[in-house]
Design a protein around this motif. Structure first.
Motif, PDB file in Angstrom:
ATOM      1  N   VAL A  70       0.856  -1.190   0.000  1.00 18.96           N
ATOM      2  CA  VAL A  70       0.000   0.000   0.000  1.00 18.96           C
ATOM      3  C   VAL A  70       0.889   1.237   0.000  1.00 18.96           C
ATOM      4  CG1 VAL A  70      -1.778   1.292   1.234  1.00 18.96           C
ATOM      5  CG2 VAL A  70      -1.858  -1.214   1.194  1.00 18.96           C
ATOM      6  N   LEU A  71       0.546   2.208  -0.836  1.00 18.53           N
ATOM      7  CA  LEU A  71       1.236   3.497  -0.908  1.00 18.53           C
ATOM      8  C   LEU A  71       0.226   4.580  -0.572  1.00 18.53           C
ATOM      9  CD1 LEU A  71       3.013   2.949  -4.375  1.00 18.53           C
ATOM     10  CD2 LEU A  71       3.845   2.260  -2.118  1.00 18.53           C
ATOM     11  N   LEU A  72       0.444   5.294   0.538  1.00 18.63           N
ATOM     12  CA  LEU A  72      -0.486   6.321   0.985  1.00 18.63           C
ATOM     13  C   LEU A  72       0.191   7.684   0.940  1.00 18.63           C
ATOM     14  CD1 LEU A  72      -2.097   4.543   4.088  1.00 18.63           C
ATOM     15  CD2 LEU A  72      -2.941   4.618   1.736  1.00 18.63           C
ATOM     16  N   GLY A  73      -0.492   8.649   0.284  1.00 18.49           N
ATOM     17  CA  GLY A  73       0.057   9.987   0.153  1.00 18.49           C
ATOM     18  C   GLY A  73      -0.703  11.021   0.962  1.00 18.49           C
ATOM     19  N   GLY A  74      -0.321  12.272   0.766  1.00 19.85           N
ATOM     20  CA  GLY A  74      -0.912  13.362   1.530  1.00 19.85           C
ATOM     21  C   GLY A  74      -2.403  13.528   1.335  1.00 19.85           C
ATOM     22  N   GLY A  75      -2.958  12.980   0.253  1.00 19.39           N
ATOM     23  CA  GLY A  75      -4.391  13.060   0.054  1.00 19.39           C
ATOM     24  C   GLY A  75      -5.198  12.273   1.065  1.00 19.39           C
ATOM     25  N   ALA A  91      -2.290   2.394  -4.455  1.00 14.55           N
ATOM     26  CA  ALA A  91      -1.746   3.742  -4.259  1.00 14.55           C
ATOM     27  C   ALA A  91      -2.908   4.725  -4.147  1.00 14.55           C
ATOM     28  CB  ALA A  91      -0.840   4.124  -5.420  1.00 14.55           C
ATOM     29  N   ILE A  92      -3.031   5.374  -2.993  1.00 15.56           N
ATOM     30  CA  ILE A  92      -4.157   6.274  -2.744  1.00 15.56           C
ATOM     31  C   ILE A  92      -3.637   7.659  -2.366  1.00 15.56           C
ATOM     32  CG2 ILE A  92      -6.234   6.688  -1.386  1.00 15.56           C
ATOM     33  CD1 ILE A  92      -6.507   3.772  -0.874  1.00 15.56           C
ATOM     34  N   GLY A  93      -4.106   8.673  -3.086  1.00  6.89           N
ATOM     35  CA  GLY A  93      -3.789  10.055  -2.742  1.00  6.89           C
ATOM     36  C   GLY A  93      -2.322  10.393  -2.830  1.00  6.89           C
ATOM     37  N   THR A  94      -1.602   9.750  -3.748  1.00  5.88           N
ATOM     38  CA  THR A  94      -0.175  10.025  -3.912  1.00  5.88           C
ATOM     39  C   THR A  94       0.139  10.251  -5.383  1.00  5.88           C
ATOM     40  OG1 THR A  94       2.060   9.111  -3.669  1.00  5.88           O
ATOM     41  CG2 THR A  94       0.271   7.522  -3.920  1.00  5.88           C
ATOM     42  N   GLU A  95       1.016  11.210  -5.660  1.00  5.58           N
ATOM     43  CA  GLU A  95       1.414  11.512  -7.032  1.00  5.58           C
ATOM     44  C   GLU A  95       2.328  10.435  -7.615  1.00  5.58           C
ATOM     45  OE1 GLU A  95       1.667  16.361  -7.182  1.00  5.58           O
ATOM     46  OE2 GLU A  95       3.412  15.260  -6.477  1.00  5.58           O
ATOM     47  N   LEU A  96       2.941   9.611  -6.754  1.00  2.26           N
ATOM     48  CA  LEU A  96       4.007   8.708  -7.178  1.00  2.26           C
ATOM     49  C   LEU A  96       5.126   9.502  -7.841  1.00  2.26           C
ATOM     50  CD1 LEU A  96       1.903   5.708  -8.568  1.00  2.26           C
ATOM     51  CD2 LEU A  96       3.125   5.823  -6.403  1.00  2.26           C
ATOM     52  N   LEU A 150      -1.328  -2.440 -10.499  1.00  2.00           N
ATOM     53  CA  LEU A 150      -1.360  -1.161  -9.783  1.00  2.00           C
ATOM     54  C   LEU A 150      -2.776  -0.606  -9.775  1.00  2.00           C
ATOM     55  CD1 LEU A 150      -0.116   1.295  -8.376  1.00  2.00           C
ATOM     56  CD2 LEU A 150       0.502   2.200 -10.641  1.00  2.00           C
ATOM     57  N   ILE A 151      -3.300  -0.377  -8.574  1.00  3.25           N
ATOM     58  CA  ILE A 151      -4.595   0.283  -8.377  1.00  3.25           C
ATOM     59  C   ILE A 151      -4.301   1.697  -7.889  1.00  3.25           C
ATOM     60  CG2 ILE A 151      -6.794   0.236  -7.149  1.00  3.25           C
ATOM     61  CD1 ILE A 151      -6.145  -2.775  -6.555  1.00  3.25           C
ATOM     62  N   ARG A 152      -4.773   2.701  -8.608  1.00  3.68           N
ATOM     63  CA  ARG A 152      -4.532   4.095  -8.212  1.00  3.68           C
ATOM     64  C   ARG A 152      -5.852   4.790  -7.934  1.00  3.68           C
ATOM     65  NH1 ARG A 152      -0.111   7.554 -11.425  1.00  3.68           N
ATOM     66  NH2 ARG A 152      -0.451   8.781  -9.530  1.00  3.68           N
ATOM     67  N   VAL A 153      -5.839   5.623  -6.877  1.00  2.00           N
ATOM     68  CA  VAL A 153      -7.013   6.414  -6.503  1.00  2.00           C
ATOM     69  C   VAL A 153      -6.556   7.848  -6.300  1.00  2.00           C
ATOM     70  CG1 VAL A 153      -8.900   6.708  -4.865  1.00  2.00           C
ATOM     71  CG2 VAL A 153      -8.010   4.405  -5.333  1.00  2.00           C
ATOM     72  N   ASP A 154      -7.214   8.781  -6.992  1.00  2.78           N
ATOM     73  CA  ASP A 154      -6.869  10.191  -6.852  1.00  2.78           C
ATOM     74  C   ASP A 154      -8.081  11.039  -7.220  1.00  2.78           C
ATOM     75  OD1 ASP A 154      -5.443  12.916  -7.465  1.00  2.78           O
ATOM     76  OD2 ASP A 154      -3.843  11.637  -6.676  1.00  2.78           O
ATOM     77  N   ILE A 155      -8.200  12.196  -6.607  1.00  2.00           N
ATOM     78  CA  ILE A 155      -9.295  13.104  -6.907  1.00  2.00           C
ATOM     79  C   ILE A 155      -9.078  13.812  -8.247  1.00  2.00           C
ATOM     80  CG2 ILE A 155      -8.345  15.162  -5.792  1.00  2.00           C
ATOM     81  CD1 ILE A 155     -11.984  13.922  -5.529  1.00  2.00           C
ATOM     82  N   ASP A 156      -7.824  13.804  -8.727  1.00  2.00           N
ATOM     83  CA  ASP A 156      -7.454  14.491  -9.957  1.00  2.00           C
ATOM     84  C   ASP A 156      -7.263  13.464 -11.071  1.00  2.00           C
ATOM     85  OD1 ASP A 156      -6.357  15.944 -12.004  1.00  2.00           O
ATOM     86  OD2 ASP A 156      -4.654  16.714 -10.862  1.00  2.00           O
TER      87      ASP A 156
END
Length: 539
Positions: free
Chosen positions: A210-215, A273-278, A297-303
């Motif tokens: 799991v990769l978690l970002g500032g989002g 990967a959720i809320g991270t630009e990578l 790779l599963i990616r989740v982002d508001i953008d």
């Protein structure tokens, strides 16, 4: 009422703004009529930095520490060029910042007549540093312009928003809107079919990561519940530090650029990967493009645009990070998967060996001392040696307690004013600014504002006689050292001139004593002699 007075009322009553940062100028005096009497009268506290760049960094630190937009009042022309660097940092790190500026009269816009503070097009200059830049041409359009700004802050990918108001509109009469409410925005929920696919892939994964970002920082409980039920080692980026709590057994921290974590990433069969630009400053600070993924790779982002950058996703969801964390956690229930995640994470941390790494060992006692003396502190870093080490070494008890300028834009001068903004936003928590003798010179004058406001920020100044990071790059590239061995001032004398308490220390015991003896009000500058410190910790 006037347009300026309506602006203050909307900020205060509709959007709950309690603090603004700015330096009054001849073009913005009408804004201060609305603020007349200070926080007691208007409900909004005005903070006067010593440079507009400091205003932007303070607003940035306030926003990161509180989750609420930082608001700035900035004059036309030089005020906007001064704050541009701070807007660039906030844009790169998706930090909500509202910049209200003046601009020339409507009848002179774009005419190049040599008016005071005139730019050919202030709006065009700022557009590239903001989510949007809007010129208000009709005072009745002010409520809508503010609503658009806060819609970006609350419903999209945050960042700076710029609204410029011609100086002939500030005192223009305007009717109070008969009815105006803050828009209520529901979070963007993940698509049910995509959510099911993601859940199915994660359910059968043998080596998930799991990769978690500032989002994700708004939902620490959901993040913790999800990684625990998945039993998955987790990278928390610099802006997500503290998301899982202090020293969580699944947390690998912001170490995705180091070989052991990269090997784990390459070996993962499913990556969430959720809320991270990578992006580079979280996953490739060694700048070799060596972070690669071979599994799904599963990616989740508001953008949606972000989902197409840096790493190609097998499943991409445009959705709010927090809503997705909650939905996935509910999908897996409360029975953890058995995948040896804790053991895998422990093995990676042992391979990293951060506290034994010669690159980090001088800083281990520094952060041990800070944790012992100020365990609840928000750490705010400039681009400097102690910040770079903290990115790898520090664990925090909660999100929004660690952020710095080494991410994204990577500016200098951020640490001190951003720490001041954090202190204003979270006055119940101690705040530590991690700065170097090079970067502090960009915004050292903000010590005057810290003293004036009585902000109890502890400024930990690592004095290593110049730009050490650039010296290392020059040496490794066989380039002669030019412009990096700069002469430093007497920081103790300068601090005293601002009325700021100051101490010079050379070992962990002296640092602890200085922190424990800090003044009850106002800032404390602690200058650490890097040479003496390194010698003391090697004994």
């Amino acid at each position: 009422m006037t347009c300026a007075e309506l602006l203050i009322r909307l900020l205060r009553d509709t959007y709950g703004v309690d603090t603004v940062f700015g330096i009054p100028g001849v073009h913005t005096v009408e804004l201060y009529r609305g603020l007349d009497g200070g926080a007691e009268a208007s409900g909004i506290r005005h903070i006067t930095p010593r440079h507009e760049q400091g205003a932007g960094f303070m607003a940035d630190g306030y926003a990161r520490a509180t989750g609420q937009p930082g608001v700035c009042f900035i004059i036309t022309g030089p005020g906007m060029t001064n704050i541009a660097t701070a807007m660039g940092q906030a844009l790169a790190d998706s930090v909500p910042m509202l910049v209200i500026s003046s601009v020339s009269r409507r009848d002179t816009l774009g005419r190049g007549q040599g008016r005071l503070h005139e730019l050919p097009s202030q709006q065009q200059m700022v557009a590239g540093l903001s989510r949007f830049s809007h010129t208000l041409l009709d005072p009745d359009g002010l409520p809508e312009a503010l609503a658009r700004a806060f819609a970006v802050f609350e419903g999209g990918r945050p960042g700076p928003v710029h609204i410029e108001i011609p100086i002939d509109l500030f005192d223009a009469p305007v009717d109070e809107p008969a009815r105006w409410r803050r828009p209520s925005l529901a979070s963007a929920a993940p698509d049910p079919d995509a959510l099911k696919r993601a859940g199915d892939w994660l359910a059968v994964a043998r080596r998930p990561l799991v990769l978690l970002g500032g989002g994700c920082v708004q939902e620490p409980e959901a993040a913790r519940a999800l990684v625990e039920v998945l039993d998955a080692p987790t990278v928390t980026t610099i802006n997500a530090k503290g998301l899982l709590g202090i020293d969580h057994p699944l947390d690998l921290g912001a170490n995705a650029s180091l070989p052991a974590v990269r090997e784990l990433a390459r070996d993962a069969d499913v990556v969430l990967a959720i809320g991270t630009e990578l992006g580079e400053t979280d996953y490739d600070v060694v700048f070799d493009d060596g972070f690669s993924l071979s599994g799904r790779l599963i990616r989740v982002d508001i953008d949606p645009e972000q989902l197409a950058r840096n790493q190609s996703a097998d499943l991409a969801m445009v959705a709010d990070a927090g809503a997705t964390l909650k939905a996935l956690a509910r999908r897996f229930g409360e029975t953890p998967c058995q995948r040896d995640g804790v053991e895998r994470a422990r093995a990676v941390r042992e391979m990293l060996g951060l506290v034994q790494d010669p690159a980090f060992t001088p800083y281990v006692p520094l952060f041990d001392t800070l944790r012992d003396t100020l365990p609840e502190a928000i750490l705010v870093g400039d681009s400097c040696a102690t910040t770079y080490a903290a990115n790898h070494l520090v664990s925090q008890p909660a999100p929004r307690r660690f952020f710095n300028a080494s991410t994204g834009y990577g500016t200098l001068g951020y640490g001190l004013p951003a720490a001041m903004g954090a202190s204003l936003g979270q006055p119940e928590l101690p705040v530590v600014a991690l700065v170097g003798d090079g970067g502090i010179m960009f915004t050292l004058t903000e010590l005057a504002c810290a003293v004036e406001e009585g902000l109890p920020v502890v400024v930990v100044l690592w004095h290593n006689q110049g730009y050490e990071e650039i010296r290392r790059y020059m040496d490794s590239a066989d380039v002669p050292r030019l412009g990096v061995d700069i002469q430093a001032p007497d920081f103790q004398m300068l601090a005293a001139g601002f009325g700021c308490a100051a101490r010079r220390v050379g070992d962990p015991e002296a640092l602890a004593a200085a922190i424990r003896g800090r003044p009850p009000q106002g800032p404390l500058l602690i200058e650490i002699d890097a040479g003496a410190w390194n010698a003391s910790v090697q004994e």
